[in-house]
Design an enzyme around this catalytic site. Sequence first.
Site, mmCIF file in Angstrom:
data_model
loop_
_atom_site.group_PDB
_atom_site.id
_atom_site.type_symbol
_atom_site.label_atom_id
_atom_site.label_comp_id
_atom_site.label_asym_id
_atom_site.label_seq_id
_atom_site.Cartn_x
_atom_site.Cartn_y
_atom_site.Cartn_z
ATOM 1 N N ASP A 204 0.752 -1.257 0.000
ATOM 2 C CA ASP A 204 0.000 0.000 0.000
ATOM 3 C C ASP A 204 0.789 1.319 0.000
ATOM 4 O O ASP A 204 0.625 2.143 -0.881
ATOM 5 C CB ASP A 204 -0.951 0.028 1.197
ATOM 6 C CG ASP A 204 -1.768 -1.253 1.316
ATOM 7 O OD1 ASP A 204 -1.570 -2.176 0.508
ATOM 8 O OD2 ASP A 204 -2.597 -1.341 2.229
ATOM 9 N N GLU A 442 3.386 -8.953 11.587
ATOM 10 C CA GLU A 442 3.059 -8.625 10.195
ATOM 11 C C GLU A 442 4.342 -8.228 9.449
ATOM 12 O O GLU A 442 4.575 -8.643 8.333
ATOM 13 C CB GLU A 442 2.053 -7.468 10.232
ATOM 14 C CG GLU A 442 1.383 -7.155 8.925
ATOM 15 C CD GLU A 442 0.463 -5.934 9.055
ATOM 16 O OE1 GLU A 442 0.405 -5.319 10.155
ATOM 17 O OE2 GLU A 442 -0.181 -5.592 8.051
HETATM 18 C C1 2M8 Z 1 -2.628 -4.365 4.205
HETATM 19 O O1 2M8 Z 1 -3.636 -3.623 3.501
HETATM 20 C C2 2M8 Z 1 -4.853 -3.170 4.092
HETATM 21 C C3 2M8 Z 1 -5.710 -2.587 2.976
HETATM 22 O O2 2M8 Z 1 -5.994 -3.573 2.040
HETATM 23 C C4 2M8 Z 1 -4.658 -2.128 5.168
HETATM 24 O O3 2M8 Z 1 -3.557 -1.654 5.387
HETATM 25 O O4 2M8 Z 1 -5.658 -1.766 5.805
HETATM 26 C C5 2M8 Z 1 -1.595 -4.816 3.153
HETATM 27 O O5 2M8 Z 1 -0.421 -5.293 3.747
HETATM 28 C C6 2M8 Z 1 -2.200 -5.897 2.259
HETATM 29 O O6 2M8 Z 1 -1.229 -6.412 1.394
HETATM 30 C C7 2M8 Z 1 -2.793 -7.027 3.097
HETATM 31 O O7 2M8 Z 1 -3.471 -7.901 2.231
HETATM 32 C C8 2M8 Z 1 -3.766 -6.506 4.158
HETATM 33 C C9 2M8 Z 1 -4.218 -7.587 5.133
HETATM 34 O O8 2M8 Z 1 -3.123 -8.299 5.647
HETATM 35 O O9 2M8 Z 1 -3.152 -5.464 4.924
#
Ligand code: 2M8
Length: 484
Positions: A204, A442
């Site tokens: 992102d 994460e």
């Molecule tokens: C992160 O993205 C979400 C939005 O989609 C967020 O930050 O709220 C990213 O690391 C994405 O790649 C990942 O799929 C998601 C859930 O782990 O988190």
Amino acid sequence: MVTQAVTQAERRVRTRSWRKVSEEHEEHEELVAEAGKILRRNDMGGWTRAAPELYPHQWSWDSAFIAIGLAHLDTRRAAQELRTLFAHQWKTGKVPHIVFNPKAPPDSYYPGAEHWACAASSPDAPPAPPYTSCLCQPPVHAIAALRIWEAARRKDEKALVEATAFLREIYPRLFAWHRYLATFRDPERSGLVTIYHPWASGTDNSPRWDDALAAIEVGEMETYPRFDLQHLDDPSERPASAEYDRYLWLVKLIKRAGCDERSIYRSHPFLVKDVLFSAVLVAANEALLEIAEVVEASDEERELIDGWAGRSRQGLKECWDEKLGLCLDYDLRADKPLRVRTVAGFAAPLIAGRQSPERLEALLGELDSSAFSGHPELRWPLPPSTSPKETGFHPRSYWRGPVWPVANWLLWWSLIRAGEPERAARIRRASLDQIAEGGFAEYFEPFTGEPLGSNSQSWTAAVVLDWLLSDSLRKADSRSSQSE
Ligand code: 2M8
């Protein structure tokens, strides 16, 4: 800092040689048990939330990685993970990036179901609730489906029969998904997938998108809550407000366009050819070809899949930047490549595979260089998501610098496919050491190894299971330790 890092590196080497094989084995057993526990705790009954608090919904590519991990524990449950996700596939073939959990605690994630509810009024949307977003994420799913089938084949006849039936069921959905990406998301037939929101990249707030986002003028917007920040102690681990303003402004424009692909393509201010997404699609098309063989798909479909893979390989070749020794994303609105050194730049060609020996050497050189894994101050020799040499680098902020186990899994997997088992084994071992020390985070601070972002992150648990329970890997690992 350098002296300290060298000491740490020395200590690691010593620790490793002192550690008895049985102790390592015990440590692995503990990691496997803990990873299994995390996935069970995050299991919502047929699908898995990406993380317990920060991400209480089903995310598309997270689910694919989760299925890869689960395949080692229970192939039926792994298949269910993908089945649940694909039940919300759009009529165009798009697999939504989030399927919202109707039972998620209120105010736990923004933008949530209510914000995206309008997507359900699109004629292409699946029946709702549950609601979905109208974005998508990199297509790891065919790779996961094939992995499930391979795991079942190693298990027993009954599991194999069941997994083959699953492939028959999922194949048309995977085919529709890849066709959507090759058509709606690549009207130029360049072989490269266009994304219209940084969330679609999965990386992102990576500086990959800084220039393209800087050109966007944010208009009138309501204030919005940052629920994500409640779940972490340090807000600098998450994207900044200037980034979030742009994310939400883009969502507003996408909603205004009725989530209609063609209107978005015509008018949207953020339109980028994403090399990492496109490379995952190459590998996914290769997996889909193998699945097509198992399910005896028509020759016509196999030719199409093969053609999509070939076109993307060619498209990626054209994104190569000789000077940086990396592959670069392309901003369609500004009509120029996005020149930033991030992990995507060398991961993309490696994931797409079939590189010439010269290019492979250049890629590995970049990976090992002080711009990435060879940086002298790193806690573990693992590539930061953004090169510390970039001005946009930030060691704590999300995709702007921290080390991501899931990205390392993609690298590891691609290095094995590229005929680089020793290098792959090194990434696997350092990643496991990182997680054994810091937990199932994460992402990690590259210089200190501090765990950041969410804890008990599902895909971190899933890749640990795959690293520890994949036979092929264990063999590669033992070959490399023999040569040490
Ligand atoms: C992160 O993205 C979400 C939005 O989609 C967020 O930050 O709220 C990213 O690391 C994405 O790649 C990942 O799929 C998601 C859930 O782990 O988190």
